[in-house]
Design a protein around this motif. Structure first.
Motif, short mmCIF file in Angstrom:
data_model
loop_
_atom_site.label_atom_id
_atom_site.label_comp_id
_atom_site.label_asym_id
_atom_site.label_seq_id
_atom_site.Cartn_x
_atom_site.Cartn_y
_atom_site.Cartn_z
N GLU A 25 36.78 45.79 49.83
CA GLU A 25 36.77 47.01 49.02
C GLU A 25 38.20 47.43 48.67
O GLU A 25 38.48 47.85 47.54
CB GLU A 25 36.04 48.13 49.75
CG GLU A 25 34.55 47.89 49.84
CD GLU A 25 33.83 48.91 50.69
OE1 GLU A 25 34.47 49.85 51.24
OE2 GLU A 25 32.59 48.77 50.84
N GLN A 26 39.12 47.30 49.64
CA GLN A 26 40.53 47.61 49.38
C GLN A 26 41.10 46.62 48.36
O GLN A 26 41.84 47.00 47.46
CB GLN A 26 41.34 47.59 50.69
CG GLN A 26 42.82 47.80 50.51
CD GLN A 26 43.17 49.13 49.86
OE1 GLN A 26 42.50 50.13 50.06
NE2 GLN A 26 44.22 49.14 49.04
N GLN A 27 40.75 45.35 48.50
CA GLN A 27 41.21 44.34 47.54
C GLN A 27 40.71 44.66 46.13
O GLN A 27 41.44 44.46 45.16
CB GLN A 27 40.70 42.95 47.96
CG GLN A 27 41.34 42.41 49.20
CD GLN A 27 40.64 41.15 49.70
OE1 GLN A 27 39.46 40.92 49.42
NE2 GLN A 27 41.36 40.33 50.45
N ALA A 28 39.49 45.15 46.01
CA ALA A 28 38.93 45.50 44.70
C ALA A 28 39.74 46.62 44.06
O ALA A 28 39.98 46.60 42.85
CB ALA A 28 37.46 45.89 44.83
N ALA A 32 41.99 46.34 40.65
CA ALA A 32 41.92 47.29 39.54
C ALA A 32 43.33 47.72 39.12
O ALA A 32 43.63 47.80 37.92
CB ALA A 32 41.08 48.51 39.93
N ALA A 33 44.20 47.96 40.09
CA ALA A 33 45.58 48.33 39.78
C ALA A 33 46.32 47.17 39.12
O ALA A 33 47.09 47.35 38.18
CB ALA A 33 46.31 48.78 41.06
N PHE A 34 46.06 45.95 39.59
CA PHE A 34 46.69 44.74 39.05
C PHE A 34 46.32 44.55 37.57
O PHE A 34 47.15 44.14 36.75
CB PHE A 34 46.24 43.53 39.88
CG PHE A 34 46.73 42.20 39.39
CD1 PHE A 34 48.04 41.81 39.61
CD2 PHE A 34 45.88 41.34 38.72
CE1 PHE A 34 48.48 40.56 39.16
CE2 PHE A 34 46.32 40.10 38.27
CZ PHE A 34 47.62 39.71 38.49
N LEU A 35 45.08 44.87 37.22
CA LEU A 35 44.58 44.68 35.86
C LEU A 35 44.85 45.88 34.95
O LEU A 35 44.60 45.80 33.75
CB LEU A 35 43.07 44.40 35.89
CG LEU A 35 42.64 43.11 36.59
CD1 LEU A 35 41.13 43.10 36.78
CD2 LEU A 35 43.10 41.89 35.81
N GLU A 36 45.37 46.96 35.53
CA GLU A 36 45.57 48.20 34.78
C GLU A 36 46.37 47.94 33.50
O GLU A 36 47.33 47.19 33.48
CB GLU A 36 46.32 49.21 35.64
CG GLU A 36 46.46 50.57 35.02
CD GLU A 36 47.16 51.55 35.93
OE1 GLU A 36 47.61 52.58 35.42
OE2 GLU A 36 47.27 51.29 37.14
N VAL A 171 45.58 26.54 31.95
CA VAL A 171 45.18 27.38 33.08
C VAL A 171 46.41 27.80 33.84
O VAL A 171 47.29 26.98 34.12
CB VAL A 171 44.23 26.61 34.03
CG1 VAL A 171 43.84 27.47 35.23
CG2 VAL A 171 42.99 26.13 33.30
N SER A 172 46.49 29.08 34.20
CA SER A 172 47.58 29.53 35.06
C SER A 172 47.06 30.55 36.06
O SER A 172 46.19 31.37 35.75
CB SER A 172 48.73 30.11 34.23
OG SER A 172 48.27 31.09 33.34
N LYS A 173 47.60 30.46 37.25
CA LYS A 173 47.23 31.37 38.33
C LYS A 173 47.99 32.68 38.15
O LYS A 173 49.20 32.67 37.92
CB LYS A 173 47.56 30.75 39.68
CG LYS A 173 47.16 31.58 40.89
CD LYS A 173 47.49 30.81 42.18
CE LYS A 173 47.23 31.65 43.41
NZ LYS A 173 45.85 31.63 43.84
N LEU A 174 47.28 33.81 38.24
CA LEU A 174 47.92 35.11 38.06
C LEU A 174 48.07 35.88 39.36
O LEU A 174 48.93 36.72 39.49
CB LEU A 174 47.11 35.97 37.07
CG LEU A 174 46.94 35.43 35.66
CD1 LEU A 174 46.10 36.39 34.84
CD2 LEU A 174 48.28 35.17 35.02
N TRP A 175 47.20 35.61 40.32
CA TRP A 175 47.16 36.35 41.57
C TRP A 175 48.11 35.70 42.58
O TRP A 175 47.97 34.53 42.88
CB TRP A 175 45.74 36.35 42.14
CG TRP A 175 45.48 37.29 43.26
CD1 TRP A 175 45.31 36.95 44.58
CD2 TRP A 175 45.33 38.71 43.20
NE1 TRP A 175 45.05 38.07 45.31
CE2 TRP A 175 45.06 39.16 44.51
CE3 TRP A 175 45.39 39.64 42.17
CZ2 TRP A 175 44.85 40.51 44.80
CZ3 TRP A 175 45.20 40.98 42.46
CH2 TRP A 175 44.92 41.40 43.75
N ALA A 176 49.06 36.49 43.07
CA ALA A 176 50.07 35.91 43.97
C ALA A 176 50.04 36.54 45.36
O ALA A 176 51.02 36.49 46.08
CB ALA A 176 51.45 36.07 43.35
N HIS A 177 48.92 37.13 45.74
CA HIS A 177 48.85 37.80 47.05
C HIS A 177 48.54 36.81 48.14
O HIS A 177 47.88 35.85 47.97
CB HIS A 177 47.79 38.90 47.01
CG HIS A 177 48.17 40.03 46.11
ND1 HIS A 177 48.99 41.03 46.50
CD2 HIS A 177 47.87 40.28 44.82
CE1 HIS A 177 49.17 41.87 45.50
NE2 HIS A 177 48.50 41.42 44.46
#
Length: 177
Positions: A25-28, A32-36, A171-177
């Motif tokens: 839930e925290q990741q979600a 949302a902030a990442f996609l803002e 294709v490129s990876k966007l998430w770096a967490h």
């Protein structure tokens, strides 16, 4: 057309009704902030609860509806309990027609995702946000990056975010967490 493809956040199980964990839930919310600030022609999710709940904070913040498409549901490897599921899954990346009882072959899952992408293209969308599952996401990426296989699937995180440029077949990876 560009697709932002998301693997769902951490969930409490594999069942289609499995909820996100507290961490998920925290990741979600972080997602949302990442996609803002990004605009999408539509938001489409797997029908599984964990996928819908992954994108719900973003959709609510942006007052957007979430469409559901069965073709984004996770691939079923087998309907039987399989203690060797991981090695059998790896085998399906090598033999795309290998199919276990009650399951879906890699070939069939790729046909399903190709049908979904083709439908998106007929609607002339520019940018689409989708939420799906690890195995299906890896097969979608594999359509454009054939070297993306089992080992890369193992490295996917929950959540994970990829940009798929359908026109450029990139294709490129966007998430770096």
């Amino acid at each position: 057309m560009k697709i932002i493809a998301i693997r769902h956040c951490k969930a409490a199980g594999q069942e289609n009704i499995a909820p996100l964990t507290a961490e998920g839930e925290q990741q979600a919310r972080e997602l949302a902030a990442f996609l803002e600030g990004q605009h999408f022609d539509c938001i489409i999710s797997s029908p599984f609860k964990r996928a819908i709940d992954t994108i719900k904070p973003f959709a609510e913040l942006n007052e957007r509806s979430i469409q559901v498409d069965e073709r984004l549901a996770e691939r079923i490897l087998s309907c039987e309990d399989d203690p060797n599921w991981r090695s059998n899954l790896e085998r399906t990346y090598i033999d795309e027609h290998l199919k276990f009882p009650g399951g879906e072959s890699t070939y069939e899952a790729k046909e399903r995702i190709t049908s979904f992408i083709n439908d998106l293209q007929t609607k002339s969308y520019q940018s689409v946000l989708i939420v799906t599952h690890g195995n299906l996401l890896s097969l979608m990426i594999n359509l454009y990056q054939p070297s993306f296989g089992f080992k890369e699937w193992e490295l996917l995180s929950n959540p994970d975010v990829y940009l798929i440029d359908v026109s450029l077949k990139d294709v490129s990876k966007l998430w770096a967490h």
